[in-house]
Design a protein around this motif. Structure first.
Motif, PDB file in Angstrom:
ATOM      1  N   ALA A 247      45.102 -48.683 -10.826  1.00 27.92           N
ATOM      2  CA  ALA A 247      45.030 -48.045 -11.906  1.00 27.92           C
ATOM      3  C   ALA A 247      43.607 -48.647 -12.687  1.00 27.92           C
ATOM      4  CB  ALA A 247      46.093 -47.872 -12.919  1.00 27.92           C
ATOM      5  N   ASP A 248      43.607 -49.917 -12.970  1.00 26.73           N
ATOM      6  CA  ASP A 248      42.470 -50.438 -13.718  1.00 26.73           C
ATOM      7  C   ASP A 248      41.022 -50.270 -13.142  1.00 26.73           C
ATOM      8  OD1 ASP A 248      42.543 -51.715 -16.236  1.00 26.73           O
ATOM      9  OD2 ASP A 248      44.128 -53.091 -15.317  1.00 26.73           O
ATOM     10  N   VAL A 249      41.185 -50.195 -11.598  1.00 25.78           N
ATOM     11  CA  VAL A 249      39.995 -49.979 -10.730  1.00 25.78           C
ATOM     12  C   VAL A 249      39.558 -48.658 -10.870  1.00 25.78           C
ATOM     13  CG1 VAL A 249      38.973 -49.795  -8.430  1.00 25.78           C
ATOM     14  CG2 VAL A 249      40.380 -51.611  -9.023  1.00 25.78           C
ATOM     15  N   ALA A 250      40.501 -47.505 -10.939  1.00 26.17           N
ATOM     16  CA  ALA A 250      40.204 -46.094 -11.181  1.00 26.17           C
ATOM     17  C   ALA A 250      39.446 -45.996 -12.446  1.00 26.17           C
ATOM     18  CB  ALA A 250      41.377 -45.222 -10.972  1.00 26.17           C
ATOM     19  N   PHE A 251      40.185 -46.630 -13.472  1.00 21.26           N
ATOM     20  CA  PHE A 251      39.479 -46.450 -14.789  1.00 21.26           C
ATOM     21  C   PHE A 251      38.475 -46.975 -14.954  1.00 21.26           C
ATOM     22  CE2 PHE A 251      40.207 -47.600 -19.835  1.00 21.26           C
ATOM     23  CZ  PHE A 251      39.765 -46.300 -20.123  1.00 21.26           C
TER      24      PHE A 251
ATOM     25  N   VAL B  67      38.185 -59.502 -11.312  1.00 17.65           N
ATOM     26  CA  VAL B  67      37.942 -60.962 -12.038  1.00 17.65           C
ATOM     27  C   VAL B  67      38.396 -60.747 -13.337  1.00 17.65           C
ATOM     28  CG1 VAL B  67      36.204 -62.250 -13.029  1.00 17.65           C
ATOM     29  CG2 VAL B  67      36.296 -61.545 -10.378  1.00 17.65           C
ATOM     30  N   THR B  68      38.274 -59.632 -14.135  1.00 21.33           N
ATOM     31  CA  THR B  68      38.547 -59.483 -15.654  1.00 21.33           C
ATOM     32  C   THR B  68      40.216 -59.590 -15.580  1.00 21.33           C
ATOM     33  OG1 THR B  68      38.204 -57.141 -15.499  1.00 21.33           O
ATOM     34  CG2 THR B  68      36.444 -58.495 -16.280  1.00 21.33           C
ATOM     35  N   TYR B  69      40.834 -58.761 -14.703  1.00 21.45           N
ATOM     36  CA  TYR B  69      42.313 -58.639 -14.816  1.00 21.45           C
ATOM     37  C   TYR B  69      42.939 -59.964 -14.374  1.00 21.45           C
ATOM     38  CZ  TYR B  69      46.794 -56.433 -13.962  1.00 21.45           C
ATOM     39  OH  TYR B  69      48.086 -55.915 -14.003  1.00 21.45           O
ATOM     40  N   THR B  70      42.361 -60.708 -13.728  1.00 16.32           N
ATOM     41  CA  THR B  70      42.857 -62.205 -13.479  1.00 16.32           C
ATOM     42  C   THR B  70      42.670 -63.045 -14.597  1.00 16.32           C
ATOM     43  OG1 THR B  70      42.601 -61.747 -11.064  1.00 16.32           O
ATOM     44  CG2 THR B  70      42.909 -63.994 -11.778  1.00 16.32           C
ATOM     45  N   VAL B  71      41.521 -63.360 -15.340  1.00 11.65           N
ATOM     46  CA  VAL B  71      41.060 -63.902 -16.208  1.00 11.65           C
ATOM     47  C   VAL B  71      41.332 -63.585 -17.614  1.00 11.65           C
ATOM     48  CG1 VAL B  71      39.514 -65.246 -15.027  1.00 11.65           C
ATOM     49  CG2 VAL B  71      38.784 -63.678 -16.394  1.00 11.65           C
ATOM     50  N   ARG B  72      42.085 -62.543 -17.720  1.00 11.47           N
ATOM     51  CA  ARG B  72      42.426 -61.686 -18.944  1.00 11.47           C
ATOM     52  C   ARG B  72      41.279 -61.522 -19.799  1.00 11.47           C
ATOM     53  NH1 ARG B  72      48.305 -64.690 -20.052  1.00 11.47           N
ATOM     54  NH2 ARG B  72      49.348 -64.142 -18.222  1.00 11.47           N
ATOM     55  N   LEU B  73      40.342 -61.126 -19.248  1.00 12.90           N
ATOM     56  CA  LEU B  73      39.099 -60.276 -20.045  1.00 12.90           C
ATOM     57  C   LEU B  73      39.373 -58.856 -20.318  1.00 12.90           C
ATOM     58  CD1 LEU B  73      35.979 -62.335 -18.677  1.00 12.90           C
ATOM     59  CD2 LEU B  73      37.234 -63.010 -20.704  1.00 12.90           C
ATOM     60  N   SER B  74      38.332 -58.108 -20.746  1.00 11.87           N
ATOM     61  CA  SER B  74      38.415 -56.659 -21.009  1.00 11.87           C
ATOM     62  C   SER B  74      37.795 -56.177 -20.025  1.00 11.87           C
ATOM     63  CB  SER B  74      38.038 -56.301 -22.445  1.00 11.87           C
ATOM     64  OG  SER B  74      37.947 -54.780 -22.511  1.00 11.87           O
ATOM     65  N   PRO B  75      38.439 -55.632 -19.046  1.00 10.19           N
ATOM     66  CA  PRO B  75      37.952 -54.758 -18.046  1.00 10.19           C
ATOM     67  C   PRO B  75      37.194 -53.284 -18.754  1.00 10.19           C
ATOM     68  CG  PRO B  75      40.207 -54.400 -17.594  1.00 10.19           C
ATOM     69  CD  PRO B  75      39.838 -55.494 -18.541  1.00 10.19           C
TER      70      PRO B  75
ATOM     71  N   ILE C 257      46.836 -45.975 -23.351  1.00  2.63           N
ATOM     72  CA  ILE C 257      47.721 -46.620 -22.162  1.00  2.63           C
ATOM     73  C   ILE C 257      47.145 -47.844 -21.410  1.00  2.63           C
ATOM     74  CG2 ILE C 257      49.272 -46.087 -19.942  1.00  2.63           C
ATOM     75  CD1 ILE C 257      49.505 -43.265 -21.158  1.00  2.63           C
ATOM     76  N   MET C 258      45.987 -47.758 -20.939  1.00  2.00           N
ATOM     77  CA  MET C 258      45.359 -48.859 -20.213  1.00  2.00           C
ATOM     78  C   MET C 258      45.163 -50.083 -21.382  1.00  2.00           C
ATOM     79  SD  MET C 258      45.369 -47.675 -17.403  1.00  2.00           S
ATOM     80  CE  MET C 258      44.941 -49.195 -16.475  1.00  2.00           C
ATOM     81  N   LEU C 259      44.884 -49.604 -22.484  1.00  2.00           N
ATOM     82  CA  LEU C 259      44.702 -50.841 -23.437  1.00  2.00           C
ATOM     83  C   LEU C 259      46.073 -51.312 -23.694  1.00  2.00           C
ATOM     84  CD1 LEU C 259      42.008 -51.889 -24.904  1.00  2.00           C
ATOM     85  CD2 LEU C 259      42.714 -50.442 -26.864  1.00  2.00           C
ATOM     86  N   LEU C 260      46.963 -50.712 -23.811  1.00  2.00           N
ATOM     87  CA  LEU C 260      48.384 -51.202 -24.094  1.00  2.00           C
ATOM     88  C   LEU C 260      48.867 -51.983 -22.977  1.00  2.00           C
ATOM     89  CD1 LEU C 260      50.078 -48.181 -26.011  1.00  2.00           C
ATOM     90  CD2 LEU C 260      49.238 -50.433 -26.826  1.00  2.00           C
ATOM     91  N   GLU C 261      48.583 -51.437 -21.781  1.00  2.00           N
ATOM     92  CA  GLU C 261      48.895 -52.365 -20.480  1.00  2.00           C
ATOM     93  C   GLU C 261      48.110 -53.592 -20.388  1.00  2.00           C
ATOM     94  OE1 GLU C 261      51.204 -51.806 -17.890  1.00  2.00           O
ATOM     95  OE2 GLU C 261      51.948 -50.445 -19.520  1.00  2.00           O
ATOM     96  N   HIS C 262      46.900 -53.618 -20.827  1.00  3.73           N
ATOM     97  CA  HIS C 262      46.114 -55.008 -20.742  1.00  3.73           C
ATOM     98  C   HIS C 262      46.967 -55.881 -21.679  1.00  3.73           C
ATOM     99  CE1 HIS C 262      42.605 -52.483 -19.629  1.00  3.73           C
ATOM    100  NE2 HIS C 262      43.332 -52.788 -18.557  1.00  3.73           N
ATOM    101  N   ALA C 263      47.310 -55.362 -22.971  1.00  2.00           N
ATOM    102  CA  ALA C 263      47.869 -56.246 -24.053  1.00  2.00           C
ATOM    103  C   ALA C 263      49.180 -56.799 -23.364  1.00  2.00           C
ATOM    104  CB  ALA C 263      48.229 -55.151 -25.231  1.00  2.00           C
ATOM    105  N   ARG C 264      49.935 -55.883 -22.802  1.00  6.01           N
ATOM    106  CA  ARG C 264      51.306 -56.310 -22.119  1.00  6.01           C
ATOM    107  C   ARG C 264      50.877 -57.401 -20.898  1.00  6.01           C
ATOM    108  NH1 ARG C 264      55.568 -52.808 -21.391  1.00  6.01           N
ATOM    109  NH2 ARG C 264      54.383 -51.133 -21.287  1.00  6.01           N
ATOM    110  N   HIS C 265      49.738 -57.280 -20.426  1.00  4.61           N
ATOM    111  CA  HIS C 265      49.402 -58.224 -19.106  1.00  4.61           C
ATOM    112  C   HIS C 265      49.223 -59.374 -19.918  1.00  4.61           C
ATOM    113  CE1 HIS C 265      47.978 -59.483 -15.432  1.00  4.61           C
ATOM    114  NE2 HIS C 265      46.761 -59.959 -15.933  1.00  4.61           N
ATOM    115  N   THR C 266      48.755 -59.521 -20.953  1.00  2.00           N
ATOM    116  CA  THR C 266      48.520 -60.780 -21.826  1.00  2.00           C
ATOM    117  C   THR C 266      49.572 -61.522 -22.323  1.00  2.00           C
ATOM    118  OG1 THR C 266      47.669 -59.770 -23.561  1.00  2.00           O
ATOM    119  CG2 THR C 266      45.889 -60.277 -21.879  1.00  2.00           C
TER     120      THR C 266
END
Length: 397
Positions: A67-71, A237-245, A345-354
């Motif tokens: 989903a992050d790739v699609a976004f 890469v951004t998903y793995t190192v917890r940056l902002s895709p 939703i994607m921003l909240l998922e990133h927050a959850r991921h961190t």
């Protein structure tokens, strides 16, 4: 031999995506409404808390990454369509975007506090409400094949809203981290530094990929594949190192555009790959919503949606003449900024991921998200049609 249950579980996402695509195609044919509204409805209905077809949110990192790739592909395309030279010669467009975003922040914060929402939660709601979902804006504009002043302004303002919302949201998260841990370094890293590093990573890739394409010597033929692979790599890469895709892919598209590499009309949506990932994105986004949270936050959500529509419409309309368009087109541009769902939703998922468990406090945002998951695409479609920049498409009876 695998059991029937394990087989059905492994097939849940392919089946859900296929169902959503069919619902979107027939829904668009029968009603003329945007396909993505139907993708969202299908995803919500199939969610674990509704019909239970899909797994619970947070249990499948692979689908979250896809989903992050699609976004990311959509954000890259949005960034690629931003013309900084136009914004420099007509700065009132940027001023209008800044004013409507800040007005939205203030209005939503005031409404949330009046409803008895805690201060920190109200700040998060206000930051998220500043945004306009680029996934919805880009998808509807491409589907409608629209062009004109309202179309271009909606694209540019949605990009500006994204950056402002991410900045504000990360600033609030930094404040929350500092209040809970009193670690100033962690708070700063979670807000400003993450955004700066993400933008730098995207910009560097925006310089490197065009250089590689020129070295290959077949820019037009290979550009789409190269850009798609680069977006996938950047998001991973951004998903793995917890940056902002979000910021990284937007900066990538912006930098690539200004390196003068052609991205033709035929390549919009990244072809069949982009179409499939778009269905997955909207299904995934809607599947994270729980009907109980939607109902619990319904009253506040309706008020927030109304306040947000007023501030964005009026905020852009006030600067319409100064920026070179009529009041009517200014109002329609503001109306076109209504979509919100996927970005939030994607921003909240990133927050959850961190590891930041702040999502459960935002009950009202679940209801806002569901409302605009369905109606956001319809509102921007109507705005484009009323601006006479998209055809009024007929549909089967």
């Amino acid at each position: 031999m695998p059991s029937l249950l394990s087989i059905l579980t492994s097939l849940a996402w392919p089946i859900a995506i296929t169902i959503a695509w069919l619902v979107g195609e027939f829904g668009q044919r029968w009603t003329g409404l945007p396909r993505i509204s139907f993708y969202g409805l299908a995803g919500f209905a199939l969610a674990s808390t509704q019909l239970g077809v899909l797994p619970a949110p947070g249990t499948d990192d692979t689908m979250a990454l896809l989903a992050d790739v699609a976004f990311g592909l959509i954000l890259f395309e949005l960034g690629y369509r931003i013309n900084l030279h136009w914004l420099r010669i007509n700065p009132w467009i940027g001023v209008a975007g800044l004013v409507e975003a800040l007005a939205t922040f203030a209005a939503v914060y005031f409404v949330a506090v009046r409803f008895g929402t805690a201060q920190l939660t109200a700040l998060m709601l206000a930051a998220l409400s500043m945004a306009t979902s680029p996934a919805t804006v880009v998808r509807v504009i491409n589907e409608q094949a629209s062009s004109g002043q309202v179309t271009e302004r909606a694209l540019h303002l949605s990009a500006l809203n994204c950056v402002l919302a991410v900045f504000a949201f990360n600033a609030v998260l930094g404040f929350w981290i500092f209040r809970t841990s009193e670690d100033l370094g962690d708070a700063i890293w979670s807000s400003l530094v993450v955004l700066a590093v993400s933008a730098l990573a995207g910009a560097l890739l925006g310089v490197a990929v065009p250089a590689v394409l020129r070295a290959i010597g077949n820019v037009r033929q290979d550009a789409t594949v190269a850009f798609a692979l680069a977006v996938i790599l950047l998001v991973a890469v951004t998903y793995t190192v917890r940056l902002s895709p979000v910021v990284a892919t937007l900066a990538f598209g912006l930098a690539a555009r200004h390196r003068r590499v052609a991205f033709s009309q035929a390549q919009r949506n990244f072809g069949a790959l982009g179409e499939i990932l778009t269905v997955l994105l909207f299904v995934f986004a809607a599947s994270t919503l729980d009907w109980r949270k939607v109902v619990a936050g319904a009253a506040l959500a309706l008020t927030l949606v109304a306040a947000r529509l007023v501030t964005k419409t009026v905020g852009v309309m006030l600067f319409a003449h100064l920026s070179g368009v009529s009041w009517r087109k200014g109002a329609l541009t503001g109306l076109a900024l209504a979509p919100l769902s996927v970005f939030v939703i994607m921003l909240l998922e990133h927050a959850r991921h961190t590891g930041l468990r702040v999502v459960d406090e935002l009950l009202a945002m679940a209801a806002v998200t569901m409302l605009l998951e369905v109606f956001g695409p319809i509102i921007i479609q109507r705005a484009l049609v009323w601006a006479r920049e998209a055809p009024e498409k007929s549909h089967a009876p």
